[in-house]
Design an enzyme around this catalytic site. Structure first.
Site, PDB file in Angstrom:
ATOM      1  CE  LYS A   1       9.067   1.173  35.831  1.00  0.00           C
ATOM      2  NZ  LYS A   1       9.238   1.781  34.811  1.00  0.00           N
TER       3      LYS A   1
ATOM      4  CD  GLN B   1      10.190   4.609  32.812  1.00  0.00           C
ATOM      5  OE1 GLN B   1      10.446   3.429  33.348  1.00  0.00           O
ATOM      6  NE2 GLN B   1       9.934   5.970  33.373  1.00  0.00           N
TER       7      GLN B   1
ATOM      8  CG  ASP C   1       5.583  -0.950  30.561  1.00  0.00           C
ATOM      9  OD1 ASP C   1       5.111  -0.718  32.294  1.00  0.00           O
ATOM     10  OD2 ASP C   1       6.220  -0.541  29.972  1.00  0.00           O
TER      11      ASP C   1
HETATM   12  N1  GUN Z   1       5.962   6.040  31.854  1.00  0.00           N
HETATM   13  C1  GUN Z   1       5.846   6.779  32.731  1.00  0.00           C
HETATM   14  N2  GUN Z   1       5.157   5.584  32.618  1.00  0.00           N
HETATM   15  C2  GUN Z   1       5.555   4.728  32.207  1.00  0.00           C
HETATM   16  C3  GUN Z   1       4.672   2.589  32.229  1.00  0.00           C
HETATM   17  O1  GUN Z   1       4.381   2.534  33.443  1.00  0.00           O
HETATM   18  N3  GUN Z   1       5.617   1.536  31.665  1.00  0.00           N
HETATM   19  C4  GUN Z   1       6.739   3.216  30.852  1.00  0.00           C
HETATM   20  N4  GUN Z   1       7.295   1.910  30.605  1.00  0.00           N
HETATM   21  N5  GUN Z   1       7.146   3.984  30.584  1.00  0.00           N
HETATM   22  C5  GUN Z   1       6.640   4.453  31.321  1.00  0.00           C
END
Ligand code: GUN
Length: 297
Positions: A54, A98, A121
């Site tokens: 990311k 995350q 998100d």
């Molecule tokens: N863990 C797995 N997929 C995601 C996501 O799309 N966003 C976040 N914040 N954590 C994740």
């Protein structure tokens, strides 16, 4: 007949390039870069890979990346205080914490602490509610990426039968809402669904998001259906001591029946981060009071 392969990797690269162009335009107009903050608690290896990826892709898109790492034993209050600081920081347009978080931290409490207008998100109840009632907000990245691939492949989805397998807040539920908003007839199947094979056999669109390796079999697929495989499962490979990634769908079998299918890897996976960057850029334009045409991205 062999299904067309839906190339999510190529689609995601095109989307990231478009985000990059709009990020440059944003910087010229706003006099600052769009900013995305990512918070990682602990050292889960898969999460570390995602977070690194990311950060790298955020910079490549010409946006500012803020990475915050807390130890696995960080107190919930410390994480909440960090989220508060990011909420108040005018250089941060999007905040992503995350998941999963360590067991001693209440995930829902942390998500609730993120300012809804920085919740790229789309996990905050405000954004989930906006999606449910059809108001503009932020939509979770993976299901929005799936929808983009479906619309690119099929055009108008109106009237199609869609079966979503999985009911998580991150994928299954928002995916169902998005397909309903496109006027599909939506069925959400899950671990308690009876006669799953028969339910899936009705579908023009199958979205598999259960996290069970190769659970969806070829003879469940209606000939010509479009299959979107969200699963990323690591299983033992034929060669001793090696592993390989497989989806929730038996790809080799389903590809003989489906009209189109996403591979694993290289299908849905690359879309998630591309859509995250897209959401962060949309947030930046909104925060700066700048127009971004609805169809710009
Ligand atoms: N863990 C797995 N997929 C995601 C996501 O799309 N966003 C976040 N914040 N954590 C994740």
């Amino acid at each position: 007949m062999t299904a067309a392969v839906i190339d999510g990797k190529a689609f995601a690269a095109t989307l990231r390039a478009r985000v990059g162009e709009l990020a440059r335009a944003f910087e010229e107009k706003a006099g600052r870069k769009a900013g995305l903050a990512v918070v990682l608690v602990g050292e889960d290896p898969a999460s570390q890979v995602y977070v690194r990826s990311k950060g790298k892709q955020t910079l490549e898109a010409g946006m500012a990346s803020f990475e915050h790492k807390l130890p696995a034993d960080a107190a919930e209050a410390e994480l909440l205080a960090l989220v508060d600081r990011l909420n108040a920081d005018p250089g941060v347009d999007g905040i992503l914490v995350q998941l999963p978080l360590p067991a001693h931290i209440d995930e829902q409490k942390v998500i609730a602490a993120i300012a809804p207008d920085k919740d790229v998100d789309g996990f905050h109840v405000i954004n989930a509610g906006r999606l449910a009632v059809g108001q503009p907000g932020y939509v979770p990245c993976t299901p929005l990426g799936c929808l983009m691939l479906l619309k690119d492949r099929l055009g108008d989805l109106s009237g199609l039968d869609a079966v979503v397998i999985g009911r998580s807040n991150i994928v299954g539920k928002p995916m169902a809402q998005l397909l309903l908003a496109e006027s599909c007839t939506v069925t959400v199947a899950h671990s308690r669904t009876r006669n799953l094979a028969e339910v899936v056999r009705r579908a023009d669109i199958v979205v598999a998001a259960v996290g069970r390796p190769e659970m969806v079999k070829a003879d469940w697929i209606k000939p010509g259906a479009t299959v979107i495989d969200v699963g990323i499962n690591r299983v033992a490979a034929a060669e001793e001591g090696k592993t390989r990634l497989v989806g929730d769908v038996d790809y080799a079998g389903a590809a003989q029946v489906a009209g189109a299918i996403t591979p694993v890897p290289g299908g849905v996976g690359p879309m998630t981060i591309a859509v995250l960057l897209r959401n962060a850029l949309v947030a930046a334009y909104r925060h700066a009071g700048l127009d971004l045409a609805a169809d710009a991205i």
